[in-house]
Write an enzyme that holds these catalytic residues in place. Structure first.
Site, PDB file in Angstrom:
ATOM      1  N   HIS A  30      -4.788   2.671   9.629  1.00 16.05           N
ATOM      2  CA  HIS A  30      -5.684   2.438  10.766  1.00 16.05           C
ATOM      3  C   HIS A  30      -7.034   3.116  10.521  1.00 16.05           C
ATOM      4  CE1 HIS A  30      -1.582   2.540  12.814  1.00 16.05           C
ATOM      5  NE2 HIS A  30      -2.027   1.345  13.157  1.00 16.05           N
ATOM      6  N   SER A  40       2.913   2.426   7.535  1.00 16.47           N
ATOM      7  CA  SER A  40       3.256   1.695   8.751  1.00 16.47           C
ATOM      8  C   SER A  40       3.714   2.687   9.808  1.00 16.47           C
ATOM      9  CB  SER A  40       4.390   0.712   8.454  1.00 16.47           C
ATOM     10  OG  SER A  40       4.995   0.292   9.661  1.00 16.47           O
ATOM     11  N   SER A  41       3.397   2.385  11.057  1.00 12.51           N
ATOM     12  CA  SER A  41       3.848   3.259  12.149  1.00 12.51           C
ATOM     13  C   SER A  41       5.369   3.320  12.176  1.00 12.51           C
ATOM     14  CB  SER A  41       3.343   2.735  13.490  1.00 12.51           C
ATOM     15  OG  SER A  41       1.951   2.547  13.445  1.00 12.51           O
TER      16      SER A  41
HETATM   17  P1  AMP Z   1      -0.936  -1.821  14.414  1.00 12.49           P
HETATM   18  O1  AMP Z   1      -1.256  -0.566  15.150  1.00 12.49           O
HETATM   19  O2  AMP Z   1       0.297  -1.728  13.581  1.00 12.49           O
HETATM   20  O3  AMP Z   1      -1.000  -3.044  15.287  1.00 12.49           O
HETATM   21  O4  AMP Z   1      -2.113  -2.012  13.362  1.00 12.49           O
HETATM   22  C1  AMP Z   1      -3.451  -2.058  13.757  1.00 12.49           C
HETATM   23  C2  AMP Z   1      -4.277  -2.541  12.612  1.00 12.49           C
HETATM   24  O5  AMP Z   1      -4.122  -1.657  11.501  1.00 12.49           O
HETATM   25  C3  AMP Z   1      -3.851  -3.938  12.133  1.00 12.49           C
HETATM   26  O6  AMP Z   1      -5.009  -4.704  11.843  1.00 12.49           O
HETATM   27  C4  AMP Z   1      -3.053  -3.617  10.903  1.00 12.49           C
HETATM   28  O7  AMP Z   1      -3.039  -4.663   9.955  1.00 12.49           O
HETATM   29  C5  AMP Z   1      -3.793  -2.410  10.356  1.00 12.49           C
HETATM   30  N1  AMP Z   1      -2.922  -1.654   9.455  1.00 12.49           N
HETATM   31  C6  AMP Z   1      -1.674  -1.200   9.729  1.00 12.49           C
HETATM   32  N2  AMP Z   1      -1.145  -0.596   8.632  1.00 12.49           N
HETATM   33  C7  AMP Z   1      -2.072  -0.704   7.651  1.00 12.49           C
HETATM   34  C8  AMP Z   1      -2.113  -0.286   6.282  1.00 12.49           C
HETATM   35  N3  AMP Z   1      -1.106   0.340   5.698  1.00 12.49           N
HETATM   36  N4  AMP Z   1      -3.243  -0.569   5.584  1.00 12.49           N
HETATM   37  C9  AMP Z   1      -4.287  -1.220   6.153  1.00 12.49           C
HETATM   38  N5  AMP Z   1      -4.298  -1.630   7.440  1.00 12.49           N
HETATM   39  C10 AMP Z   1      -3.213  -1.372   8.179  1.00 12.49           C
END
Ligand code: AMP
Length: 311
Positions: free
Chosen positions: A39, A187-188
């Protein structure tokens, strides 16, 4: 200066009305919180490209299925706040569910076929929820540029389609996948993995690395590459492969031959944790940005393509 933490639409409107006249460009980075380096890479990129950066934190209930992990999705607002403050974000928009979905809410977007394959097949309704909330966030914040991660490649395809199909006045910037030192995509959901599963989870990135090496050594047949990927998973009973596919990045249609810009998608389950990862094929030594460019500039063509995805 204190970084405002805004929770209502009216405050958000006030903020944008105030900064708009001075800002040449306003960035939106949509997230579901529990922030990590992936993020933060989006936020850093937004800061370099725009005058004002808004980060939204909203765990969107409409993109979770009834049996999914909405209730236990990790939430860490204090830590998120500190991280975003250290990056000097201009404002955090963290609305409540009722602010986004007030009583009587009834209108959803249908992103079409692309939302029914891969993640969409396994998580019916997921991209309907994603597209709806992203359009709402765009309407509320009215960003010039919005930043998304390659990590969720299918989401990128859905959002880019949405922007084009509905003539939305926003540019989409996609940032490369940020990985742990051993290759696991950040990843979260990684926090749910126990020690054994954390080790086994490396199969996703390893299987992608393996087919990348094969492609760079001259193997262009998608079936051969996919068989190799599936073989890797067969050897590890802790990991259940949901799908492995090599696709045209514009249509997500499986390809027969890998070309620069083709994308390998993989999703797997370790117990109750689902992980996804992907790889963009590119010339040896090409940077992640170059590969993204190749993928995002690929035209939607079905010529010479054939179904090769199997679960
Ligand atoms: P999320 O909070 O999982 O919905 O992710 C929010 C944004 O962060 C989304 O556009 C995801 O694709 C991006 N994101 C999540 N994990 C990664 C990562 N490891 N590398 C790059 N972008 C990420």
């Amino acid at each position: 200066m204190a970084m405002p933490w805004i929770t209502t639409l009216s405050e958000m409107n006030r903020f944008t009305a105030e900064v708009r006249p001075q800002a040449r460009s306003l960035a939106l980075v949509p997230t579901m919180g529990a922030l990590h380096e992936g993020h933060l890479s989006l936020v850093r990129r937004a800061k370099t490209q725009c005058d004002v950066t808004v980060v939204s934190i909203f765990v969107n209930p409409t993109q979770f299925g009834p049996t999914e992990d909405l209730a236990r999705y990790p939430r860490s607002s204090q830590k998120d706040l500190e991280l975003l403050r250290s990056l000097e974000v201009d404002v955090v928009f963290a609305p409540s569910n009722t602010e986004i979905y007030p009583a009587g809410f009834a209108t959803y977007l249908d992103p079409g076929h692309i939302a029914t394959v891969f993640e969409g097949a396994i998580r019916p309704g997921h991209f309907r929820g994603v597209a709806t909330v992203v359009l709402k966030l765009f309407n509320i914040v009215r960003p010039d540029i919005a930043f998304f991660g390659q990590k969720d490649f299918q989401q990128v395809v859905v959002i880019r389609r949405l922007v084009e199909d509905l003539n939305l006045p926003v540019r989409i910037v996609v940032c490369p996948i940020v990985r742990e030192a051993d290759g696991l995509a950040k990843s979260s959901r990684n926090v749910y993995l126990n020690a054994e599963d954390r080790k086994a989870a490396l199969l996703l990135s390893r299987s992608l690395k393996r087919v990348e090496e094969m492609a760079q050594a001259g193997e262009g047949d998608a079936q051969t590459l996919l068989e190799e990927m599936r073989k890797t998973f067969d050897a590890e009973p802790r990991v259940q492969l949901d799908y492995a596919a090599i696709v045209n990045p514009a249509t997500l249609e499986p390809v027969a031959q890998v070309i620069p810009g083709s994308v390998a998608l993989v999703a797997a389950r370790l117990g109750t944790v689902r992980l996804i990862d992907n790889l963009i094929f590119g010339p040896r030594g090409s940077t992640p940005e170059r590969r993204l460019q190749l993928a995002l500039n690929t035209q939607p063509t079905n010529e010479g393509e054939q179904r090769n995805s199997r679960t």
